[in-house]
Write an enzyme that holds these catalytic residues in place. Structure first.
Site, PDB file in Angstrom:
ATOM      1  N   TYR B  59      49.737  41.669  11.884  1.00  0.00           N
ATOM      2  CA  TYR B  59      48.957  40.727  11.077  1.00  0.00           C
ATOM      3  C   TYR B  59      48.701  41.362   9.714  1.00  0.00           C
ATOM      4  O   TYR B  59      48.604  42.586   9.596  1.00  0.00           O
ATOM      5  CB  TYR B  59      47.619  40.396  11.765  1.00  0.00           C
ATOM      6  CG  TYR B  59      47.757  39.543  13.014  1.00  0.00           C
ATOM      7  CD1 TYR B  59      48.284  40.082  14.189  1.00  0.00           C
ATOM      8  CD2 TYR B  59      47.360  38.222  13.026  1.00  0.00           C
ATOM      9  CE1 TYR B  59      48.403  39.304  15.338  1.00  0.00           C
ATOM     10  CE2 TYR B  59      47.472  37.434  14.174  1.00  0.00           C
ATOM     11  CZ  TYR B  59      47.998  37.981  15.317  1.00  0.00           C
ATOM     12  OH  TYR B  59      48.119  37.210  16.456  1.00  0.00           O
ATOM     13  N   GLU B  60      48.557  40.515   8.692  1.00  0.00           N
ATOM     14  CA  GLU B  60      48.515  41.032   7.327  1.00  0.00           C
ATOM     15  C   GLU B  60      47.275  41.883   7.036  1.00  0.00           C
ATOM     16  O   GLU B  60      47.226  42.561   6.021  1.00  0.00           O
ATOM     17  CB  GLU B  60      48.623  39.890   6.323  1.00  0.00           C
ATOM     18  CG  GLU B  60      47.445  38.937   6.353  1.00  0.00           C
ATOM     19  CD  GLU B  60      47.739  37.627   5.635  1.00  0.00           C
ATOM     20  OE1 GLU B  60      48.904  37.360   5.311  1.00  0.00           O
ATOM     21  OE2 GLU B  60      46.791  36.876   5.402  1.00  0.00           O
ATOM     22  N   SER B  61      46.288  41.847   7.908  1.00  0.00           N
ATOM     23  CA  SER B  61      45.113  42.694   7.724  1.00  0.00           C
ATOM     24  C   SER B  61      45.448  44.169   7.923  1.00  0.00           C
ATOM     25  O   SER B  61      44.587  45.029   7.730  1.00  0.00           O
ATOM     26  CB  SER B  61      44.012  42.281   8.696  1.00  0.00           C
ATOM     27  OG  SER B  61      44.519  42.253  10.016  1.00  0.00           O
ATOM     28  N   GLY B  62      46.667  44.477   8.333  1.00  0.00           N
ATOM     29  CA  GLY B  62      47.072  45.875   8.491  1.00  0.00           C
ATOM     30  C   GLY B  62      47.141  46.331   9.931  1.00  0.00           C
ATOM     31  O   GLY B  62      47.398  47.499  10.198  1.00  0.00           O
TER      32      GLY B  62
END
Lengths: 276, 265
Positions: B59-62
């Site tokens: 996920y793009e949150s890392g």
């Protein structure tokens, strides 16, 4: 060198009308307490930078603090629209809002460039996207070694960067844990920085030599703001209030209802963050 | 098609459930998948809990290689960090892992998807005077460019599947063959669109989306009516296999856990 101040004093001292302000925290550790203090002190004409405006900028925009928004994704995550943001863009209420719109990759790269003291960031991005057409701050640069054409965006160099973190030690060193987003880059890219923390401790107790620690000498102000990221969350302290994110859809849909909420929960609420 | 049933008549499912199941089947056990929030996240986690237990979800949150027990409401819920192999800064996420070419599939949704699978998540109407201001690009413009392949899922309607998007937020196949290459891309772009009515795939010659499989109980007219261009059907049109009892059970359990978790506040 970080100075311990109350949140009220930190905002009064470091956030001025017309400033460019970046408040980061990628879903996690969103500095709501600091934003509410900015609303209470009625700052105006701010240029607000943030990857995901989220509820925090919806509130600042609805409260009339913003002139311009620099962002990459302006929704209520998993719920829907940001109604105050949409009302400002679609109907100019409470004031027109200028948009400078990017992608996440470009925003992250722009913070990175700002922290690194570079004038701009490059990325292999925006291929075929109309964002290039509507944002003059998306340009191209040719690699001098390979000839590849890459996207370029100006570095973020905010006047003030504001982030929330788990804790600081008594020297003002700050530990950030969990989803660390672009918090470190934001502090280092900004001319002035405010960090709000859940608590001050004797020993930072960083769990690893590689933990994300912001040194006291890279920060201007540290203010204590317990539960200062609510309704987002602070890893190891409290969970995300997903029910509030869902409820915000209804609260923010109507101007009067929003203003009533703002009056009760922000404007008439006392300032948080006692001096140490 | 409000309800369907399999040949035996004992497994009922909703169109949304079928859409999620069909989307999950497009993922492989060896995929590294960049997951969009909402319907893509549902499909990716269903795949992980059924036929693709080793799939890497990012996920793009890392959060790298995360295994959430409940579906996250946002791309940065604590659940994602707590169940991830590791969590990296967002700069690293986009620069090393996505731009670095390490992600095999990007899974996206969109408010408008056009006949060449270009995606609009920015505005309906004119950019400077929008009818509807949508959230914007987020990670999608570079997910669409840097992942080896892109999957798209959305509910099927003539408002969503349009002839031409009002705004190209994330490039699909542009206006036909050669457009991705002209934009400097070497990746495949969208290879499949999963709706609640059918599967669409780009024609290898023209790159236009063509219906390749109808979901059980759906006829051609329904798809034609719900599509904003004169949609074509593949010569060998398949019927999407209905969800199995196991797929439905896992999906419903996932939903039940998620609702319970998010109601808590």
């Amino acid at each position: 060198m970080a100075e311990f101040v109350s949140l009220r004093d930190a905002v009064a001292r470091y956030v001025h009308d017309g400033d460019t302000v970046a408040m980061e925290g990628f879903t996690h550790l969103i500095p709501f307490a600091a934003a509410h203090e900015i609303i209470r002190q009625r700052r105006r004409n701010l240029t607000l930078i943030r990857m995901t405006p989220d509820l925090v900028y919806d509130q600042l925009i609805g409260a009339g603090c913003a002139r311009k928004l620099v962002f990459s994704w302006g929704g209520n995550p998993g719920v829907g629209s940001l109604h105050r943001l949409r009302d400002a863009v679609e109907r100019g209420w409470p004031a027109p809002l200028e948009l400078e719109e990017h992608s996440h990759a470009a925003m992250a790269a722009a913070y990175h460039a700002g922290a690194a003291g570079l004038p701009f960031a490059t990325l292999r991005g925006y291929a075929g996207s109309d964002l290039r057409r509507v944002n003059p701050n998306i340009a191209s640069v040719t690699c001098p070694f390979t000839g590849e054409v890459l996207a370029a965006v100006p570095a973020h160099r905010p006047d003030v960067g504001i982030v929330h973190a788990q804790r600081a030690d008594r020297a003002g060193n700050v530990l950030v844990e969990g989803i660390v987003g672009v918090q470190k880059e934001t502090v280092l890219a900004s001319t002035r920085s405010i960090v709000t923390v859940e608590e001050i401790v004797d020993d930072l107790a960083a769990p690893s030599p590689n933990s994300v620690v912001l040194p006291a000498w890279a920060i201007d102000a540290v203010a204590v703001a317990p539960r200062g990221a609510t309704p987002s969350y602070a890893h190891g302290y409290y969970e995300r209030d997903n029910a509030f994110y869902i409820a915000w859809d209804e609260i923010s849909r109507d101007r009067e209802q929003f203003e009533a909420w703002l009056g009760e929960h922000v404007l008439s609420a006392g300032p948080t963050g006692a001096p140490v | 098609m409000s309800k369907g049933s399999d040949e035996g008549g004992h497994v009922d499912f909703t169109p949304d459930e079928l859409m999620t199941v069909a989307a999950s089947r497009a993922l492989r056990n060896d995929d590294v998948c960049f997951v969009g929030i909402g319907a893509p996240s549902e499909a990716c986690n269903l795949a992980r809990l059924t036929h693709a237990p080793d799939i890497v979800l990012i996920y793009e949150s890392g959060t790298l290689q995360t295994r959430p027990d409940v579906l996250p409401l946002s791309i940065g819920d604590g659940e994602l960090c707590e169940t991830a192999l590791t969590t990296v800064p967002v700069v690293e996420m986009f620069q090393y892992w996505l731009q670095g070419g390490r992600i095999s599939k990007g899974f996206l949704g969109g408010a408008q998807i056009d006949r060449f699978a270009n995606i609009n998540t920015t505005v309906i109407g004119d950019y400077d005077a929008p009818k509807v201001r949508l959230p914007g690009g987020g990670g999608a413009p570079e997910i669409a460019g840097s992942c080896h392949e892109v999957l798209i899922t959305a509910r099927h309607s003539a408002r969503t599947l349009v002839d031409t998007v009002d705004f190209v937020t994330s490039l699909g196949h542009g206006s036909g063959p050669g457009d991705r290459e002209a934009a400097g891309l070497t990746t495949a772009g969208p290879v499949l669109v999963v709706t609640d009515l059918c599967l669409l795939e780009p024609d290898p010659e023209t790159r236009e989306l063509v219906v390749t499989s109808l979901h059980p109980g759906v006829d051609r007219d329904q798809v034609v009516t719900a599509t904003g261009w004169e949609v074509r059907f593949a010569d060998e049109l398949a019927t999407t296999p209905p969800p199995t009892a196991e797929e439905l059970q896992v999906l419903r359990d996932l939903h039940a856990r998620t609702e319970q978790a998010h109601a808590g506040g």
